[in-house]
Scaffold this motif. Structure first.
Motif, PDB file in Angstrom:
ATOM      1  N   PHE A   2       9.619 -10.763  11.534  1.00 42.79           N
ATOM      2  CA  PHE A   2       8.380 -11.206  10.904  1.00 42.79           C
ATOM      3  C   PHE A   2       8.483 -11.102   9.387  1.00 42.79           C
ATOM      4  O   PHE A   2       8.095 -12.019   8.656  1.00 42.79           O
ATOM      5  CB  PHE A   2       7.197 -10.362  11.399  1.00 42.79           C
ATOM      6  CG  PHE A   2       5.876 -10.785  10.820  1.00 42.79           C
ATOM      7  CD1 PHE A   2       5.135 -11.800  11.405  1.00 42.79           C
ATOM      8  CD2 PHE A   2       5.377 -10.175   9.673  1.00 42.79           C
ATOM      9  CE1 PHE A   2       3.916 -12.204  10.858  1.00 42.79           C
ATOM     10  CE2 PHE A   2       4.177 -10.570   9.115  1.00 42.79           C
ATOM     11  CZ  PHE A   2       3.435 -11.589   9.719  1.00 42.79           C
ATOM     12  N   SER A   3       9.003  -9.997   8.908  1.00 44.58           N
ATOM     13  CA  SER A   3       9.130  -9.789   7.467  1.00 44.58           C
ATOM     14  C   SER A   3      10.025 -10.844   6.830  1.00 44.58           C
ATOM     15  O   SER A   3       9.706 -11.398   5.770  1.00 44.58           O
ATOM     16  CB  SER A   3       9.698  -8.391   7.201  1.00 44.58           C
ATOM     17  OG  SER A   3       9.789  -8.137   5.818  1.00 44.58           O
ATOM     18  N   THR A   4      11.146 -11.166   7.483  1.00 49.26           N
ATOM     19  CA  THR A   4      12.081 -12.161   6.952  1.00 49.26           C
ATOM     20  C   THR A   4      11.448 -13.546   6.908  1.00 49.26           C
ATOM     21  O   THR A   4      11.508 -14.243   5.889  1.00 49.26           O
ATOM     22  CB  THR A   4      13.352 -12.200   7.811  1.00 49.26           C
ATOM     23  OG1 THR A   4      13.959 -10.895   7.820  1.00 49.26           O
ATOM     24  CG2 THR A   4      14.351 -13.208   7.274  1.00 49.26           C
ATOM     25  N   VAL A   5      10.842 -13.951   8.018  1.00 50.20           N
ATOM     26  CA  VAL A   5      10.280 -15.300   8.118  1.00 50.20           C
ATOM     27  C   VAL A   5       9.076 -15.464   7.201  1.00 50.20           C
ATOM     28  O   VAL A   5       8.957 -16.472   6.485  1.00 50.20           O
ATOM     29  CB  VAL A   5       9.903 -15.613   9.578  1.00 50.20           C
ATOM     30  CG1 VAL A   5       9.133 -16.928   9.665  1.00 50.20           C
ATOM     31  CG2 VAL A   5      11.155 -15.677  10.442  1.00 50.20           C
TER      32      VAL A   5
ATOM     33  N   VAL B   3      20.324  -7.289  -3.459  1.00 53.62           N
ATOM     34  CA  VAL B   3      19.319  -7.112  -2.414  1.00 53.62           C
ATOM     35  C   VAL B   3      19.750  -7.845  -1.153  1.00 53.62           C
ATOM     36  O   VAL B   3      20.155  -9.013  -1.205  1.00 53.62           O
ATOM     37  CB  VAL B   3      17.949  -7.640  -2.882  1.00 53.62           C
ATOM     38  CG1 VAL B   3      16.895  -7.485  -1.778  1.00 53.62           C
ATOM     39  CG2 VAL B   3      17.500  -6.927  -4.154  1.00 53.62           C
ATOM     40  N   SER B   4      19.677  -7.152  -0.008  1.00 60.57           N
ATOM     41  CA  SER B   4      20.025  -7.764   1.283  1.00 60.57           C
ATOM     42  C   SER B   4      21.400  -8.407   1.215  1.00 60.57           C
ATOM     43  O   SER B   4      21.591  -9.562   1.612  1.00 60.57           O
ATOM     44  CB  SER B   4      18.962  -8.798   1.688  1.00 60.57           C
ATOM     45  OG  SER B   4      17.686  -8.205   1.801  1.00 60.57           O
TER      46      SER B   4
ATOM     47  N   GLY C 230      13.689  -6.225   6.667  1.00 61.56           N
ATOM     48  CA  GLY C 230      14.366  -7.428   7.119  1.00 61.56           C
ATOM     49  C   GLY C 230      15.326  -7.957   6.069  1.00 61.56           C
ATOM     50  O   GLY C 230      15.893  -7.200   5.276  1.00 61.56           O
ATOM     51  N   HIS C 231      15.502  -9.273   6.039  1.00 64.96           N
ATOM     52  CA  HIS C 231      16.399  -9.912   5.077  1.00 64.96           C
ATOM     53  C   HIS C 231      15.568 -10.525   3.960  1.00 64.96           C
ATOM     54  O   HIS C 231      14.830 -11.484   4.165  1.00 64.96           O
ATOM     55  CB  HIS C 231      17.240 -10.988   5.769  1.00 64.96           C
ATOM     56  CG  HIS C 231      18.370 -11.488   4.933  1.00 64.96           C
ATOM     57  ND1 HIS C 231      19.506 -10.735   4.675  1.00 64.96           N
ATOM     58  CD2 HIS C 231      18.558 -12.656   4.257  1.00 64.96           C
ATOM     59  CE1 HIS C 231      20.331 -11.419   3.905  1.00 64.96           C
ATOM     60  NE2 HIS C 231      19.775 -12.581   3.629  1.00 64.96           N
ATOM     61  N   VAL C 232      15.679  -9.932   2.765  1.00 64.88           N
ATOM     62  CA  VAL C 232      14.908 -10.354   1.581  1.00 64.88           C
ATOM     63  C   VAL C 232      13.428 -10.436   1.945  1.00 64.88           C
ATOM     64  O   VAL C 232      12.742 -11.409   1.626  1.00 64.88           O
ATOM     65  CB  VAL C 232      15.407 -11.706   1.022  1.00 64.88           C
ATOM     66  CG1 VAL C 232      14.865 -11.936  -0.377  1.00 64.88           C
ATOM     67  CG2 VAL C 232      16.926 -11.757   0.978  1.00 64.88           C
ATOM     68  N   GLY C 233      12.930  -9.402   2.602  1.00 66.01           N
ATOM     69  CA  GLY C 233      11.544  -9.466   3.064  1.00 66.01           C
ATOM     70  C   GLY C 233      10.744  -8.195   2.843  1.00 66.01           C
ATOM     71  O   GLY C 233       9.996  -7.766   3.723  1.00 66.01           O
ATOM     72  N   MET C 234      10.871  -7.567   1.705  1.00 64.64           N
ATOM     73  CA  MET C 234      10.257  -6.265   1.449  1.00 64.64           C
ATOM     74  C   MET C 234       8.842  -6.417   0.892  1.00 64.64           C
ATOM     75  O   MET C 234       8.540  -6.115  -0.255  1.00 64.64           O
ATOM     76  CB  MET C 234      11.144  -5.457   0.502  1.00 64.64           C
ATOM     77  CG  MET C 234      12.523  -5.222   1.093  1.00 64.64           C
ATOM     78  SD  MET C 234      13.680  -4.485  -0.058  1.00 64.64           S
ATOM     79  CE  MET C 234      15.220  -4.760   0.821  1.00 64.64           C
ATOM     80  N   TYR C 235       7.956  -6.894   1.758  1.00 66.98           N
ATOM     81  CA  TYR C 235       6.564  -7.174   1.395  1.00 66.98           C
ATOM     82  C   TYR C 235       5.842  -5.928   0.899  1.00 66.98           C
ATOM     83  O   TYR C 235       6.045  -4.833   1.394  1.00 66.98           O
ATOM     84  CB  TYR C 235       5.843  -7.729   2.627  1.00 66.98           C
ATOM     85  CG  TYR C 235       4.350  -7.920   2.466  1.00 66.98           C
ATOM     86  CD1 TYR C 235       3.841  -9.087   1.930  1.00 66.98           C
ATOM     87  CD2 TYR C 235       3.467  -6.915   2.842  1.00 66.98           C
ATOM     88  CE1 TYR C 235       2.472  -9.273   1.778  1.00 66.98           C
ATOM     89  CE2 TYR C 235       2.097  -7.086   2.699  1.00 66.98           C
ATOM     90  CZ  TYR C 235       1.601  -8.266   2.162  1.00 66.98           C
ATOM     91  OH  TYR C 235       0.261  -8.434   2.012  1.00 66.98           O
ATOM     92  N   ALA C 236       4.974  -6.140  -0.092  1.00 66.29           N
ATOM     93  CA  ALA C 236       4.075  -5.086  -0.570  1.00 66.29           C
ATOM     94  C   ALA C 236       2.689  -5.699  -0.781  1.00 66.29           C
ATOM     95  O   ALA C 236       2.554  -6.882  -1.106  1.00 66.29           O
ATOM     96  CB  ALA C 236       4.585  -4.459  -1.859  1.00 66.29           C
ATOM     97  N   LYS C 237       1.647  -4.911  -0.621  1.00 68.44           N
ATOM     98  CA  LYS C 237       0.281  -5.414  -0.606  1.00 68.44           C
ATOM     99  C   LYS C 237      -0.159  -6.054  -1.914  1.00 68.44           C
ATOM    100  O   LYS C 237      -0.973  -6.959  -1.926  1.00 68.44           O
ATOM    101  CB  LYS C 237      -0.682  -4.281  -0.238  1.00 68.44           C
ATOM    102  CG  LYS C 237      -0.569  -3.805   1.198  1.00 68.44           C
ATOM    103  CD  LYS C 237      -1.575  -2.705   1.495  1.00 68.44           C
ATOM    104  CE  LYS C 237      -1.472  -2.228   2.942  1.00 68.44           C
ATOM    105  NZ  LYS C 237      -2.427  -1.134   3.226  1.00 68.44           N
ATOM    106  N   ASN C 238       0.360  -5.588  -3.014  1.00 68.77           N
ATOM    107  CA  ASN C 238      -0.121  -6.076  -4.315  1.00 68.77           C
ATOM    108  C   ASN C 238       0.529  -7.391  -4.745  1.00 68.77           C
ATOM    109  O   ASN C 238       0.317  -7.850  -5.863  1.00 68.77           O
ATOM    110  CB  ASN C 238       0.106  -5.011  -5.389  1.00 68.77           C
ATOM    111  CG  ASN C 238       1.577  -4.662  -5.561  1.00 68.77           C
ATOM    112  OD1 ASN C 238       2.438  -5.224  -4.896  1.00 68.77           O
ATOM    113  ND2 ASN C 238       1.854  -3.719  -6.448  1.00 68.77           N
TER     114      ASN C 238
END
Length: 321
Positions: A19-22, A167-168, A295-303
């Motif tokens: 999910f994070s990657t996509v 990264v990744s 995931g792969h290039v998927g390091m989500y953050a809320k801000n």
């Protein structure tokens, strides 16, 4: 030392690597980054397009950002990297590898995971035409391998190049190739292959003497693509020779600039060799951070600012100030 502990702990959905990657690749939006394109001519007569964005005031600092396989300078991860550095008084140039800026490059060969000569020429061009005292390199996935290989393979690195971030990064290409051919990655594999095959068909029209229709039809997998095109077009014997010579893992011990690798443990593209704990323990300049999630290039953050973006800025500030 230096193994870096990670405090990245996203919300529930983004703990899932797929999910994070996509989400990060297809749905993330980065606004308010104004880019200006510059085309530079390379020594072999080909070209690369550079997309510049600038801090709000004059600065002597620059970050050069490199994209991944079949990416470009407008991918969200590229714009996100440029934006946070621009906001912190650093100019940014997002590199489009050969053939990735929306216009076919002029040569039969193009970019690949170990192509560092183009990066050398880009840096030399920037230093010859502009005034920067500090240059940082940041690469994602394939671009991360290029950054690490450039920093460790014995180049005469200009003094202005102060630090690197990857990264990744699939620093062991053979292992990552095997991962991409596993069933869990079939959607990624097929998407990459579709884009690459489309470009190869254009190459065939421009250079029919270099590759035949039958050779193109023989390509069923990404490894086949590297056997038929990537390796042959760039002077390697075959795909395995290309992976062996282009992997940055073998050069990590020689890196002598502060360099941060951020590889998520749930990145399905990476084999165990892509987590070089032993090298990071012995090379004081190599910092390895392995978040549990991302995931792969998927390091989500809320801000809206991704974790790897915050960490890259923090790393450079901590190591150079």
């Amino acid at each position: 030392m230096p193994l870096v502990s990670s405090n990245y702990n996203p919300s529930f959905l983004f703990k899932n690597g797929f999910f994070s990657t996509v989400y990060s690749g297809l749905y993330r939006k980065v606004k308010n980054v104004s880019q200006t394109r510059e085309r530079i001519t390379l020594s072999d007569g080909d070209f690369v397009d550079l997309d510049w964005s600038y801090a709000s005031k004059p600065t002597s600092k620059l970050i050069i950002v490199l994209h991944g396989l079949e990416g470009d300078a407008q991918r969200p991860y590229m714009l996100g990297a440029a934006k946070i550095f621009n906001q912190n008084d650093v100019d940014a140039v997002c590199v489009n590898f050969r053939g990735c800026s929306g216009e076919e490059n002029l040569k039969y060969h193009s970019y690949h995971s170990g192509e560092t000569n183009d990066l050398k020429e880009i840096i030399d061009n920037i230093l010859a035409s502009k005034s920067y005292d500090e240059i940082y390199l940041k690469g994602f996935s394939l671009g991360g391998n290029v950054v690490l290989k450039y920093l460790g393979e014995g180049n005469d690195i200009p003094n202005q190049v102060k630090a690197g971030i990857a990264v990744s990064v699939p620093c062991f290409l053979y292992g990552s190739m095997l991962q991409l051919h596993m069933f869990k990655n079939v959607l990624y594999h097929d998407r990459f292959k579709k884009h690459l095959m489309g470009k190869l068909k254009v190459k065939h029209k421009l250079f029919p003497e270099e590759i035949s229709k039958s050779e193109i039809k023989s390509i069923k997998t990404l490894k086949d693509f590297d056997d038929v095109y990537t390796s042959k077009a760039n002077g390697f014997i075959d795909a395995l020779d290309y992976y062996a010579k282009s992997s940055s893992l073998q050069f990590l011990q020689s890196i002598n600039r502060p360099t941060l690798i951020i590889n998520s443990l749930n990145d399905s593209f990476l084999s165990k060799e892509c987590f070089p704990f032993d090298v990071a323990k012995t090379n004081k300049n190599l910092f390895l951070e392995t978040p549990k999630y991302g995931g792969h290039v998927g390091m989500y953050a809320k801000n809206g600012v991704y974790y790897n973006e915050m960490r890259a800025l923090q790393f450079i500030k901590n190591k150079l100030e």
